[in-house]
Write a protein that holds these residues in place. Structure first.
Motif, PDB file in Angstrom:
ATOM      1  N   SER A  68       0.949  -1.319  -0.154  1.00 32.91           N
ATOM      2  CA  SER A  68       0.106  -0.153  -0.054  1.00 32.91           C
ATOM      3  C   SER A  68       0.897   1.394   0.136  1.00 32.91           C
ATOM      4  O   SER A  68       1.784   1.518   0.949  1.00 32.91           O
ATOM      5  N   PRO A  69       0.799   2.233  -1.063  1.00 31.46           N
ATOM      6  CA  PRO A  69       1.559   3.359  -1.146  1.00 31.46           C
ATOM      7  C   PRO A  69       0.983   4.188   0.427  1.00 31.46           C
ATOM      8  O   PRO A  69       2.152   4.968   0.659  1.00 31.46           O
ATOM      9  N   HIS A 120       4.872   8.166 -13.358  1.00 30.81           N
ATOM     10  CA  HIS A 120       3.634   7.970 -13.420  1.00 30.81           C
ATOM     11  C   HIS A 120       3.129   6.631 -12.843  1.00 30.81           C
ATOM     12  O   HIS A 120       2.426   6.072 -13.501  1.00 30.81           O
ATOM     13  N   PRO A 121       3.401   6.368 -11.605  1.00 32.73           N
ATOM     14  CA  PRO A 121       3.201   5.056 -11.178  1.00 32.73           C
ATOM     15  C   PRO A 121       1.734   4.515 -11.145  1.00 32.73           C
ATOM     16  O   PRO A 121       1.364   3.378 -11.415  1.00 32.73           O
ATOM     17  N   ALA A 122       0.921   5.764 -10.825  1.00 29.54           N
ATOM     18  CA  ALA A 122      -0.520   5.228 -10.865  1.00 29.54           C
ATOM     19  C   ALA A 122      -1.027   4.774 -12.338  1.00 29.54           C
ATOM     20  O   ALA A 122      -1.896   3.668 -12.466  1.00 29.54           O
ATOM     21  N   SER A 170      -6.526  -2.607  -6.154  1.00 30.58           N
ATOM     22  CA  SER A 170      -6.898  -1.614  -7.128  1.00 30.58           C
ATOM     23  C   SER A 170      -6.982   0.154  -6.442  1.00 30.58           C
ATOM     24  O   SER A 170      -6.757   0.961  -7.069  1.00 30.58           O
ATOM     25  N   GLU A 171      -7.406  -0.158  -5.176  1.00 32.95           N
ATOM     26  CA  GLU A 171      -7.118   1.026  -4.436  1.00 32.95           C
ATOM     27  C   GLU A 171      -5.916   1.635  -4.093  1.00 32.95           C
ATOM     28  O   GLU A 171      -5.883   2.909  -4.130  1.00 32.95           O
ATOM     29  N   ARG A 202      -1.955   8.169  -6.554  1.00 31.13           N
ATOM     30  CA  ARG A 202      -2.343   9.671  -7.138  1.00 31.13           C
ATOM     31  C   ARG A 202      -2.056  10.890  -6.203  1.00 31.13           C
ATOM     32  O   ARG A 202      -1.831  11.983  -6.097  1.00 31.13           O
ATOM     33  N   GLY A 203      -2.553  10.387  -5.026  1.00 32.11           N
ATOM     34  CA  GLY A 203      -2.687  11.132  -3.719  1.00 32.11           C
ATOM     35  C   GLY A 203      -1.276  11.571  -3.346  1.00 32.11           C
ATOM     36  O   GLY A 203      -0.826  12.518  -2.702  1.00 32.11           O
ATOM     37  N   LEU A 204      -0.185  10.889  -3.673  1.00 32.11           N
ATOM     38  CA  LEU A 204       1.397  11.206  -3.271  1.00 32.11           C
ATOM     39  C   LEU A 204       2.105  12.052  -4.423  1.00 32.11           C
ATOM     40  O   LEU A 204       3.385  12.237  -4.018  1.00 32.11           O
ATOM     41  N   GLU A 205       1.453  12.359  -5.482  1.00 34.14           N
ATOM     42  CA  GLU A 205       1.894  13.142  -6.419  1.00 34.14           C
ATOM     43  C   GLU A 205       2.374  14.442  -6.077  1.00 34.14           C
ATOM     44  O   GLU A 205       1.300  15.130  -5.490  1.00 34.14           O
TER      45      GLU A 205
END
Length: 198
Positions: A48-49, A99-101, A125-126, A132-135
């Motif tokens: 989990s990121p 762009h890991p997402a 999937s989540e 994206r929230g860590l960009e």
């Protein structure tokens, strides 16, 4: 880069990797041998990121911001960019994921560890939304960033990697591979010199 040498060094491994990766082990041995006073930390990151970043930020919460640094490879480079954005510390990025997402969306499901195929984890999937929230945008101290990017990377696009850090030092390799197989011979000394370990 700065007046204070690095006293605390964080290494972040990539997707499906571990603290047992070749580059992590090479750096750990070099630091232990030639810079034993440096506090070295290379945690096993959860899939989990969000949990990975929580683990990282808790682990460095008491580190001195003016003498810490981070090194990240692949997905670890994406996390290292986040850490550098939050702490303004120096960062070395080794073929960093940009762009890991987008790129990891096709890896949802059961995965194995590169270094131990008996170890499995499930990439949910989540986790894509967590990525994206860590960009983060442009780094506040881009001159404190050193990226090594291989045009021969078979996983990530070298154009995207080099374009992500336009105001930073970028060592663009004409060939190479995603693992930076020549890391010890061709890049380790340069990375250590950039980090200025105590």
């Amino acid at each position: 880069m700065r007046s204070l040498p690095t006293t605390h060094l964080l290494y972040l491994h990539g997707f499906r990797s571990s603290p047992g990766s070749t580059k992590a082990q090479l750096m750990a041995r070099r630091i232990a041998t030639t810079h034993p006073k440096v506090h070295w930390w290379c945690p096993q990151l959860p899939p989990s990121p969000r949990e990975a970043i929580d683990l990282i930020m808790r682990g460095i919460a008491c580190w001195p911001r003016d003498s810490m640094a981070v090194v990240g490879s692949s997905l670890g480079g994406f996390y290292a960019t986040y850490v550098a954005g939050m702490t303004r510390c120096p960062a070395v990025l080794l073929n960093p994921a940009v762009h890991p997402a987008r790129d990891l969306a096709r890896h949802i499901g059961t995965q194995t560890q590169w270094h131990d195929r008996e170890q499995h984890f499930y990439f949910r999937s989540e986790y894509i939304d967590e990525l994206r929230g860590l960009e983060v945008g442009a780094l506040p101290r881009p001159e404190r960033c050193f990226a090594i990017v291989a045009k021969g990377d078979e996983v990530l696009d070298w154009r995207e990697m080099s374009a992500r850090y336009p105001d930073s030092r970028v060592k663009l390799l004409e060939k190479g591979d995603h693992a930076l197989s020549d890391f010890e011979r061709a890049h380790l000394d340069e990375v250590i010199a950039f980090l200025q370990p105590a």
